[in-house]
Write a protein that holds these residues in place. Structure first.
Motif, short mmCIF file in Angstrom:
data_model
loop_
_atom_site.label_atom_id
_atom_site.label_comp_id
_atom_site.label_asym_id
_atom_site.label_seq_id
_atom_site.Cartn_x
_atom_site.Cartn_y
_atom_site.Cartn_z
N ALA A 125 0.97 -1.05 0.00
CA ALA A 125 -0.03 -0.02 0.08
C ALA A 125 0.90 1.23 -0.01
CB ALA A 125 -0.93 -0.03 1.09
N ILE A 151 2.09 1.83 -3.25
CA ILE A 151 1.33 2.35 -4.36
C ILE A 151 0.92 4.11 -3.97
CG2 ILE A 151 -1.39 2.49 -4.61
CD1 ILE A 151 -1.49 -0.46 -4.18
N ALA A 152 1.12 4.51 -2.59
CA ALA A 152 1.06 5.80 -2.34
C ALA A 152 2.09 6.51 -2.91
CB ALA A 152 1.03 5.89 -0.91
N ARG A 194 1.94 7.09 -6.70
CA ARG A 194 0.77 8.14 -7.04
C ARG A 194 1.18 9.33 -6.73
NH1 ARG A 194 -5.29 5.61 -6.16
NH2 ARG A 194 -5.14 3.74 -7.45
N THR A 200 -2.75 10.11 2.21
CA THR A 200 -3.60 9.98 1.41
C THR A 200 -5.22 10.60 1.80
OG1 THR A 200 -4.49 7.69 2.49
CG2 THR A 200 -2.52 7.65 0.91
N PHE A 205 -7.45 2.71 2.25
CA PHE A 205 -6.66 3.07 1.02
C PHE A 205 -6.42 1.84 0.17
CE2 PHE A 205 -2.50 3.83 -0.81
CZ PHE A 205 -2.68 4.71 -1.72
N GLU A 264 -9.24 0.10 -1.64
CA GLU A 264 -9.45 0.78 -3.11
C GLU A 264 -8.33 0.48 -3.86
OE1 GLU A 264 -9.54 5.17 -5.06
OE2 GLU A 264 -10.40 5.07 -3.06
N THR A 265 -7.29 0.66 -3.86
CA THR A 265 -6.20 0.44 -4.58
C THR A 265 -5.34 -0.70 -4.72
OG1 THR A 265 -4.34 0.95 -2.90
CG2 THR A 265 -5.49 2.83 -3.97
N LEU A 266 -5.53 -1.52 -3.82
CA LEU A 266 -4.92 -2.92 -3.70
C LEU A 266 -6.01 -3.98 -3.92
CD1 LEU A 266 -2.40 -4.81 -3.59
CD2 LEU A 266 -2.47 -4.58 -1.22
N PRO A 293 -8.71 -3.92 -6.88
CA PRO A 293 -8.40 -4.19 -8.25
C PRO A 293 -7.98 -5.92 -8.43
CG PRO A 293 -7.27 -2.17 -7.43
CD PRO A 293 -8.25 -2.65 -6.37
#
Length: 211
Positions: A54, A57-58, A61, A161, A168, A171-173, A176
């Motif tokens: 995570a 990913i942050a 982004r 975030t 977080f 939604e992002t990991l 998907p």
């Protein structure tokens, strides 16, 4: 037990055994559970590896500059804890548990408060507790297993975030990857990045294949 090879599930079998479940009044208790494909398994400290995904990913982004960011840049409210030695602590040192702060986690955490993880969880400010500990070695020099480092990372992800770590990551990991059933405990509103994540084994396998 589960085995995947070449992107395909080739073996899957479930058993009965002890698991921690919510207590009747509060807390948790251990009881025998018959596991199946839909049982959420307690990931314990494997949760820490999911946290690192995570965080990556942050960074990807642009919400966090890099792992080399000084740790106190994320905690201006704790500036009274700064010292020349602690100024050297970077985010990468929290991720690799090499912050150089005194930390005792070898004793059992349950029911024994002579343990920094337990003391951190009952403190009003987990991050202040962790960063308030004395320096024993320069940052980046030695590995000390330190669940408190993940408390810092959880708060950093929330600050960067605008959402708690569990939201977080969902939604992002998780979403998907098609992971829709997840539980992740919180302490005083912060996601328990050191543990507390529960996933189905098939969803754990998805994360393994992703990595």
């Amino acid at each position: 037990a589960m085995v995947a090879r070449g992107g395909k599930l080739v073996f899957e079998r479930y058993f009965s055994g002890p698991d921690e479940v919510p207590g009747r009044i509060y807390g948790q208790r251990t009881e025998n559970v018959t596991f199946n494909a839909d049982t959420l398994h307690d990931m314990k400290s494997v949760s820490k590896s999911v946290v690192s995904l995570a965080l990556g990913i942050a960074i990807d982004r642009g919400l966090i500059r890099s792992v080399n960011e000084p740790i106190f840049n994320f905690f201006p409210e704790l500036s009274d804890l700064r010292s020349p030695e602690k100024e050297r602590i970077q985010l990468v040192h929290a991720l690799t548990m090499s912050m150089g702060l005194k930390w005792v986690e070898a004793t059992p955490a349950t029911g024994d408060y002579n343990n920094d993880e337990s003391r951190m969880h009952i403190s009003w400010d987990q991050c202040r507790y962790v960063l308030g500990l004395p320096v024993v070695t320069p940052a980046g020099q030695e590995f000390f297993y330190n669940t408190g480092a993940l408390a810092l990372v959880s708060t950093i992800i929330r600050k960067a975030t605008g959402r708690p770590l569990d939201e977080f990551a969902r939604e992002t990991l998780f979403e998907p990857l098609g992971i829709t059933v997840v539980e992740w405990d919180r302490y005083r509103g912060e996601t328990d990045a050191g543990g507390g994540l529960r996933l189905r084994p098939r969803d754990m396998l998805k994360i393994g294949q992703l990595v």
